[in-house]
Design an enzyme around this catalytic site. Structure first.
Site, short mmCIF file in Angstrom:
data_model
loop_
_atom_site.label_atom_id
_atom_site.label_comp_id
_atom_site.label_asym_id
_atom_site.label_seq_id
_atom_site.Cartn_x
_atom_site.Cartn_y
_atom_site.Cartn_z
CB SER A 51 -0.95 0.00 1.21
OG SER A 51 -0.21 -0.12 2.42
CG ASP A 103 9.37 -3.64 -1.61
OD1 ASP A 103 8.15 -3.38 -1.47
OD2 ASP A 103 9.79 -4.76 -1.94
CB ALA A 105 9.18 -3.16 5.59
CG ASP A 106 4.78 -7.23 6.02
OD1 ASP A 106 3.80 -6.58 5.61
OD2 ASP A 106 5.27 -8.17 5.38
N GLY A 117 6.74 -9.93 3.17
CA GLY A 117 6.06 -11.10 2.64
C GLY A 117 4.60 -11.18 3.01
CD GLU A 125 7.81 -7.66 -1.64
OE1 GLU A 125 6.76 -6.99 -1.77
OE2 GLU A 125 8.10 -8.27 -0.60
#
Length: 253
Positions: A51, A103, A105-106, A117, A125
Site C-alpha cells: 500500500s 519497497d 515492509a511489514d 512477505g 522483492e
C-alpha cells in the site's frame, strides 16, 4: 437505539480519521523517499509492492525524465503500478543490475532488518532488492520496532516453499521452536493455499520476538523445500516512516 446509532457513527468517524492519517503518513514518507533518493542518472529502478509503494510509483510517475529510465517489478501489483503511472516496464532478466529499489515492509527494526512477505511477493522483492545498489524502504509509523522483529508484526515470518514440501517444512519449523506454523490460505476468494507468483506456497511461522534475526534467517534458509525467507537482513540502506503527526522520520545505516 439512538444512542447505539450515535456510538456506531462516532466509531466510524474515528476509524475514518485514523485511516486518513495512516494514508497521509504513507504518502508523505513515499514522496520524500523518492525526492531525496531518486537521482537524474538512475536508469534502472526497482518498484516493490504494498500500500505504501502505491505512492512511490505515483511520485516516480511524476518525474519529468521518466522516459529515460526503466522500472523493474516485484510482482503482479507492482507491474500494474508501473504501467498505470506511465512508466517503462522491464524485467530483472533484462536488467540484473538495479540502480535503486523502493519497497515497503511489514516491520523494521533499528538495525534496518525487515520482515516482508505479508503481500506474498517476498521472493521477487528480495531478488530485486539484492540486485540494487541502494535499497530504500517506505512505511508508516506502525511498522517501526525499536527493539526486535516479531513485536509489531505478529503474524509470523513469511516463508516461500516448494508446494510438496509443506508438511516436512512445517515439522522442521516446529522443531526449531516456532510457536505456530500456518500454511497461508486464500480465504474467501480462493479455496486452498495462497499460490505465489512463482507457483509456490507460503508458510507463516511465528517465533515471537526474534532475538537473532540473522541466525534465524540462516537456519530457515537451509531447510530443504524453502525457496526464500521473509527476513531481509542488513539489506536496506534507509527507511522512511510517515508519522501519525504528518512528519517523516528516517532511519539510516
Amino acid at each position: 437505539m439512538m444512542l447505539k446509532t450515535w456510538i456506531r457513527k462516532s466509531v466510524t468517524r474515528q476509524m475514518t480519521t485514523i485511516g486518513n492519517k495512516v494514508e497521509a503518513a504513507k504518502m508523505a514518507a513515499a514522496f520524500r523517499a523518492v525526492d531525496e533518493n531518486l537521482k537524474p542518472n538512475d536508469r534502472i529502478i526497482g518498484i516493490g509492492s504494498g500500500s505504501t509503494v502505491v505512492h512511490v510509483a505515483e511520485r516516480i510517475g511524476q518525474s519529468s525524465n521518466k522516459d529515460s529510465f526503466t522500472c523493474i517489478a516485484t510482482g503482479f501489483q507492482s507491474k500494474e503500478l508501473i504501467i498505470s503511472n506511465g512508466l517503462r516496464l522491464g524485467s530483472i532478466e533484462q536488467f540484473p543490475k538495479v540502480d535503486i529499489a523502493f519497497d515497503g515492509a511489514d516491520e523494521v527494526d533499528s538495525k534496518l532488518n525487515l520482515i516482508k512477505g505479508g503481500g506474498a511477493c517476498l521472493f521477487q522483492e528480495k531478488l530485486v532488492a539484492s540486485a540494487a545498489s541502494k535499497f530504500v524502504v517506505v512505511a508508516d509509523y506502525r511498522k517501526k520496532s525499536p527493539s526486535t522483529l516479531g513485536v509489531q508484526w505478529t503474524k509470523g515470518v513469511p516463508i516461500e516453499i516448494v508446494p510438496n514440501s509443506y508438511a516436512k517444512v512445517t515439522r522442521d519449523l516446529q522443531e526449531m521452536g516456532a510457536k505456530s506454523v500456518i500454511l497461508r490460505q486464500g480465504g474467501s476468494a480462493k479455496a486452498g493455499p495462497v499460490v505465489t507468483d512463482n507457483n509456490n506456497f507460503l508458510i507463516d511461522a511465528d517465533f515471537g520476538a526474534i532475538e537473532d534475526a540473522e541466525k534465524l534467517h540462516s537456519s530457515i534458509k537451509q531447510l530443504v523445500g524453502v525457496v526464500e525467507v521473509g527476513l531481509f537482513i542488513q539489506m536496506a540502506d534507509q527507511s522512511y516512516f510517515g508519522e501519525e503527526s504528518g512528519e517523516v522520520s528516517i532511519w539510516s545505516k
